[in-house]
Design a protein around this motif. Structure first.
Motif, PDB file in Angstrom:
ATOM      1  N   TRP A  98       0.855  -1.191   0.000  1.00  0.00           N
ATOM      2  CA  TRP A  98       0.000   0.000   0.000  1.00  0.00           C
ATOM      3  C   TRP A  98       0.888   1.237   0.000  1.00  0.00           C
ATOM      4  O   TRP A  98       1.886   1.291   0.719  1.00  0.00           O
ATOM      5  CB  TRP A  98      -0.886   0.026   1.238  1.00  0.00           C
ATOM      6  N   TYR A  99       0.488   2.249  -0.791  1.00  0.00           N
ATOM      7  CA  TYR A  99       1.268   3.492  -0.848  1.00  0.00           C
ATOM      8  C   TYR A  99       0.348   4.700  -0.741  1.00  0.00           C
ATOM      9  O   TYR A  99      -0.800   4.671  -1.203  1.00  0.00           O
ATOM     10  CB  TYR A  99       2.036   3.592  -2.170  1.00  0.00           C
ATOM     11  N   LYS A 100       0.899   5.738  -0.132  1.00  0.00           N
ATOM     12  CA  LYS A 100       0.276   7.060  -0.209  1.00  0.00           C
ATOM     13  C   LYS A 100       1.089   7.807  -1.260  1.00  0.00           C
ATOM     14  O   LYS A 100       2.301   7.995  -1.089  1.00  0.00           O
ATOM     15  CB  LYS A 100       0.321   7.764   1.143  1.00  0.00           C
ATOM     16  N   ILE A 101       0.456   8.210  -2.334  1.00  0.00           N
ATOM     17  CA  ILE A 101       1.160   8.804  -3.475  1.00  0.00           C
ATOM     18  C   ILE A 101       0.956  10.315  -3.435  1.00  0.00           C
ATOM     19  O   ILE A 101      -0.183  10.799  -3.503  1.00  0.00           O
ATOM     20  CB  ILE A 101       0.646   8.209  -4.793  1.00  0.00           C
ATOM     21  N   LYS A 151       4.935   6.876  -0.648  1.00  0.00           N
ATOM     22  CA  LYS A 151       5.193   6.611   0.770  1.00  0.00           C
ATOM     23  C   LYS A 151       4.561   5.279   1.148  1.00  0.00           C
ATOM     24  O   LYS A 151       3.333   5.130   1.084  1.00  0.00           O
ATOM     25  CB  LYS A 151       4.622   7.743   1.623  1.00  0.00           C
ATOM     26  N   ASP A 152       5.400   4.313   1.510  1.00  0.00           N
ATOM     27  CA  ASP A 152       4.908   2.978   1.850  1.00  0.00           C
ATOM     28  C   ASP A 152       4.157   3.018   3.184  1.00  0.00           C
ATOM     29  O   ASP A 152       4.733   3.318   4.227  1.00  0.00           O
ATOM     30  CB  ASP A 152       6.093   2.005   1.941  1.00  0.00           C
ATOM     31  N   VAL A 153       2.858   2.732   3.126  1.00  0.00           N
ATOM     32  CA  VAL A 153       2.020   2.765   4.334  1.00  0.00           C
ATOM     33  C   VAL A 153       1.371   1.402   4.554  1.00  0.00           C
ATOM     34  O   VAL A 153       0.300   1.307   5.159  1.00  0.00           O
ATOM     35  CB  VAL A 153       0.943   3.874   4.244  1.00  0.00           C
ATOM     36  N   SER A 154       2.030   0.351   4.057  1.00  0.00           N
ATOM     37  CA  SER A 154       1.445  -0.994   4.155  1.00  0.00           C
ATOM     38  C   SER A 154       1.183  -1.392   5.591  1.00  0.00           C
ATOM     39  O   SER A 154       0.106  -1.900   5.926  1.00  0.00           O
ATOM     40  CB  SER A 154       2.383  -2.015   3.493  1.00  0.00           C
ATOM     41  N   GLU A 155       2.155  -1.160   6.470  1.00  0.00           N
ATOM     42  CA  GLU A 155       1.985  -1.546   7.875  1.00  0.00           C
ATOM     43  C   GLU A 155       0.850  -0.762   8.519  1.00  0.00           C
ATOM     44  O   GLU A 155       0.046  -1.311   9.266  1.00  0.00           O
ATOM     45  CB  GLU A 155       3.281  -1.336   8.646  1.00  0.00           C
TER      46      GLU A 155
END
Length: 435
Positions: free
Chosen positions: A206-209, A223-227
């Protein structure tokens, strides 16, 4: 060489040694003949490098800055200001003519301050965006990638030489790029910072672009927001589970923070407070403002122990404010702790035990009645029975005919049997916990 020596002597130490300001001196052709370490570090120049200053600008900016510097040479007492966009930074330049003590021209002094655009973005968005930790790349107006950090190289699955100067559509590692393209174009047209959420099936992340349009290019952050996303999903499931548990319980629950502010409550607690106190429970409000009628004294007397993390349980009636109707409840206060056993909140719960309490009281009453009956049997009846047995012993059988002797023997056996029954019941009562 003499000119450079004069420049070094005339430059104040706060400029030469500055860790924040970019300082450079240009000759008439635009060559950097002197610069401080911050300037060389920022533009990744060697200690002996003497680049042409205008080569440090993109083509669009170069067309703007060169005429301004040329005009400044003809107006030696003026100052020129210019804002330069360089990768993820915004540089505010001030240019002035530098002269020696005799008034001779030494060069064009440029002093620039750096504003980190990712810091600006972080302030605008309310969360940290970083070139150092996030996937970051730049695209020009033709959608060609011009720059990428090491995180972007890992993201694209190749070194920068494999995708620099190529259009984003050709090298992006996921088919979703055509969906993102619409957002890229809209951000460019509106010149507005745009944030979208995306899931890339190829990587399962999951990313916030973050799309940041600039004058001649566009900054893109993944921005990797997977966790965070997975945690959010997990918390969402936990919330649903908690709501299900709370609202299907036969007890009312109020969950509080460490400062006794209401965080959550179930429907039963809400209905109960409305019924008994005429109030509506509200999240964020202080719990002590919503105590049920009659609990104030008990809770306030034990408040220190409750806050200290001790469990408190008691039984007490609650009265309807209007009618004075009484219902009997069991009340419980207990702490919520984290993995380190630190108190992070509290729970208040209660359960209506009025009906079971009434049933118990009725059973106690019946029990008392049975005890009285058994007491009568073992004590009141025992006394005349003992007298009867005594009198039977005194009867002179010789004075009775055979028929009456037979009846007397029957009477004595029956009296003794009754005596044994009373003794047995008395023993049972004395040894039983039921009474």
């Amino acid at each position: 060489m003499v000119q450079i020596k004069e420049i070094k002597e005339l430059l104040p130490s706060f400029l030469k040694d500055s860790k924040n300001l970019l300082v450079s001196v240009l000759d008439l052709e635009g060559e950097v003949i002197h610069s401080n370490s911050k300037f060389r570090e920022f533009f990744s120049l060697g200690s002996l490098a003497r680049p042409f200053f205008f080569e440090l600008f993109n083509e669009y900016q170069r067309e703007e800055i060169e005429p301004l510097i040329s005009e400044l040479i003809g107006r030696p007492n003026d100052m020129v200001r210019y804002s330069q966009s360089h990768f993820n930074s915004l540089l505010s330049w001030e240019f002035s003519v530098m002269k020696n003590t005799e008034g001779d021209f030494l060069g064009i002094l440029g002093v620039g301050s750096v504003k980190d655009e990712s810091e600006y973005l972080s302030n605008e968005l309310g969360y940290k965006v970083s070139v150092d930790s996030d996937i970051y790349f730049q695209m020009n107006n033709d959608w060609e990638i011009q720059f990428a950090n090491t995180h972007a190289e890992l993201f694209f699955g190749t070194s920068a030489t494999g995708f620099i100067n190529k259009k984003i559509w050709q090298v992006f590692p996921d088919p979703k790029i055509y969906e993102y393209a619409l957002h890229f174009k809209k951000a460019k047209e509106t010149d507005a910072i745009t944030v979208i959420d995306g899931f890339l099936s190829e990587s399962g992340r999951w990313y916030k672009i973050i799309i940041h349009p600039r004058i001649c290019w566009m900054d893109i952050y993944f921005k990797d927001v997977s966790e965070v996303q997975l945690l959010g999903n997990e918390l969402g499931r936990l919330d649903l589970t908690l709501d299900s548990i709370l609202n299907n319980s036969d007890q009312s629950y109020i969950l509080m923070s460490q400062d006794l502010r209401i965080m959550r409550f179930n429907d039963l607690a809400s209905e109960q407070l409305r019924k008994y106190a005429g109030k509506d429970l509200k999240e964020g409000q202080k719990f002590l403002q919503f105590l049920l009628p009659g609990l104030e004294e008990k809770v306030l007397a034990n408040l220190e122990e409750i806050i200290g993390g001790k469990k408190l349980s008691f039984e007490q009636s609650i009265y309807l404010v209007d009618s004075g109707e009484e219902r009997f409840f069991r009340h419980d206060f207990y702490p919520i702790t984290n993995l380190n056993k630190k108190v992070i909140g509290f729970v208040y719960s209660n359960k209506d035990i009025h009906d079971s309490y009434s049933a118990f009281a009725k059973m106690t009453e019946q029990n008392d009645m049975l005890k009285e009956i058994l007491y009568s049997q073992s004590t009141v009846l025992r006394s005349p029975l003992s007298s009867i047995l005594g009198l039977l012993e005194l009867v002179d059988k010789k004075q009775l005919d055979r028929e009456n002797q037979k009846y007397l023997s029957y009477l004595k056996v029956l009296a003794e049997d009754l005596d044994q029954i009373i003794r047995k019941n008395t023993k049972t009562v004395n040894e039983s916990d039921s009474f």
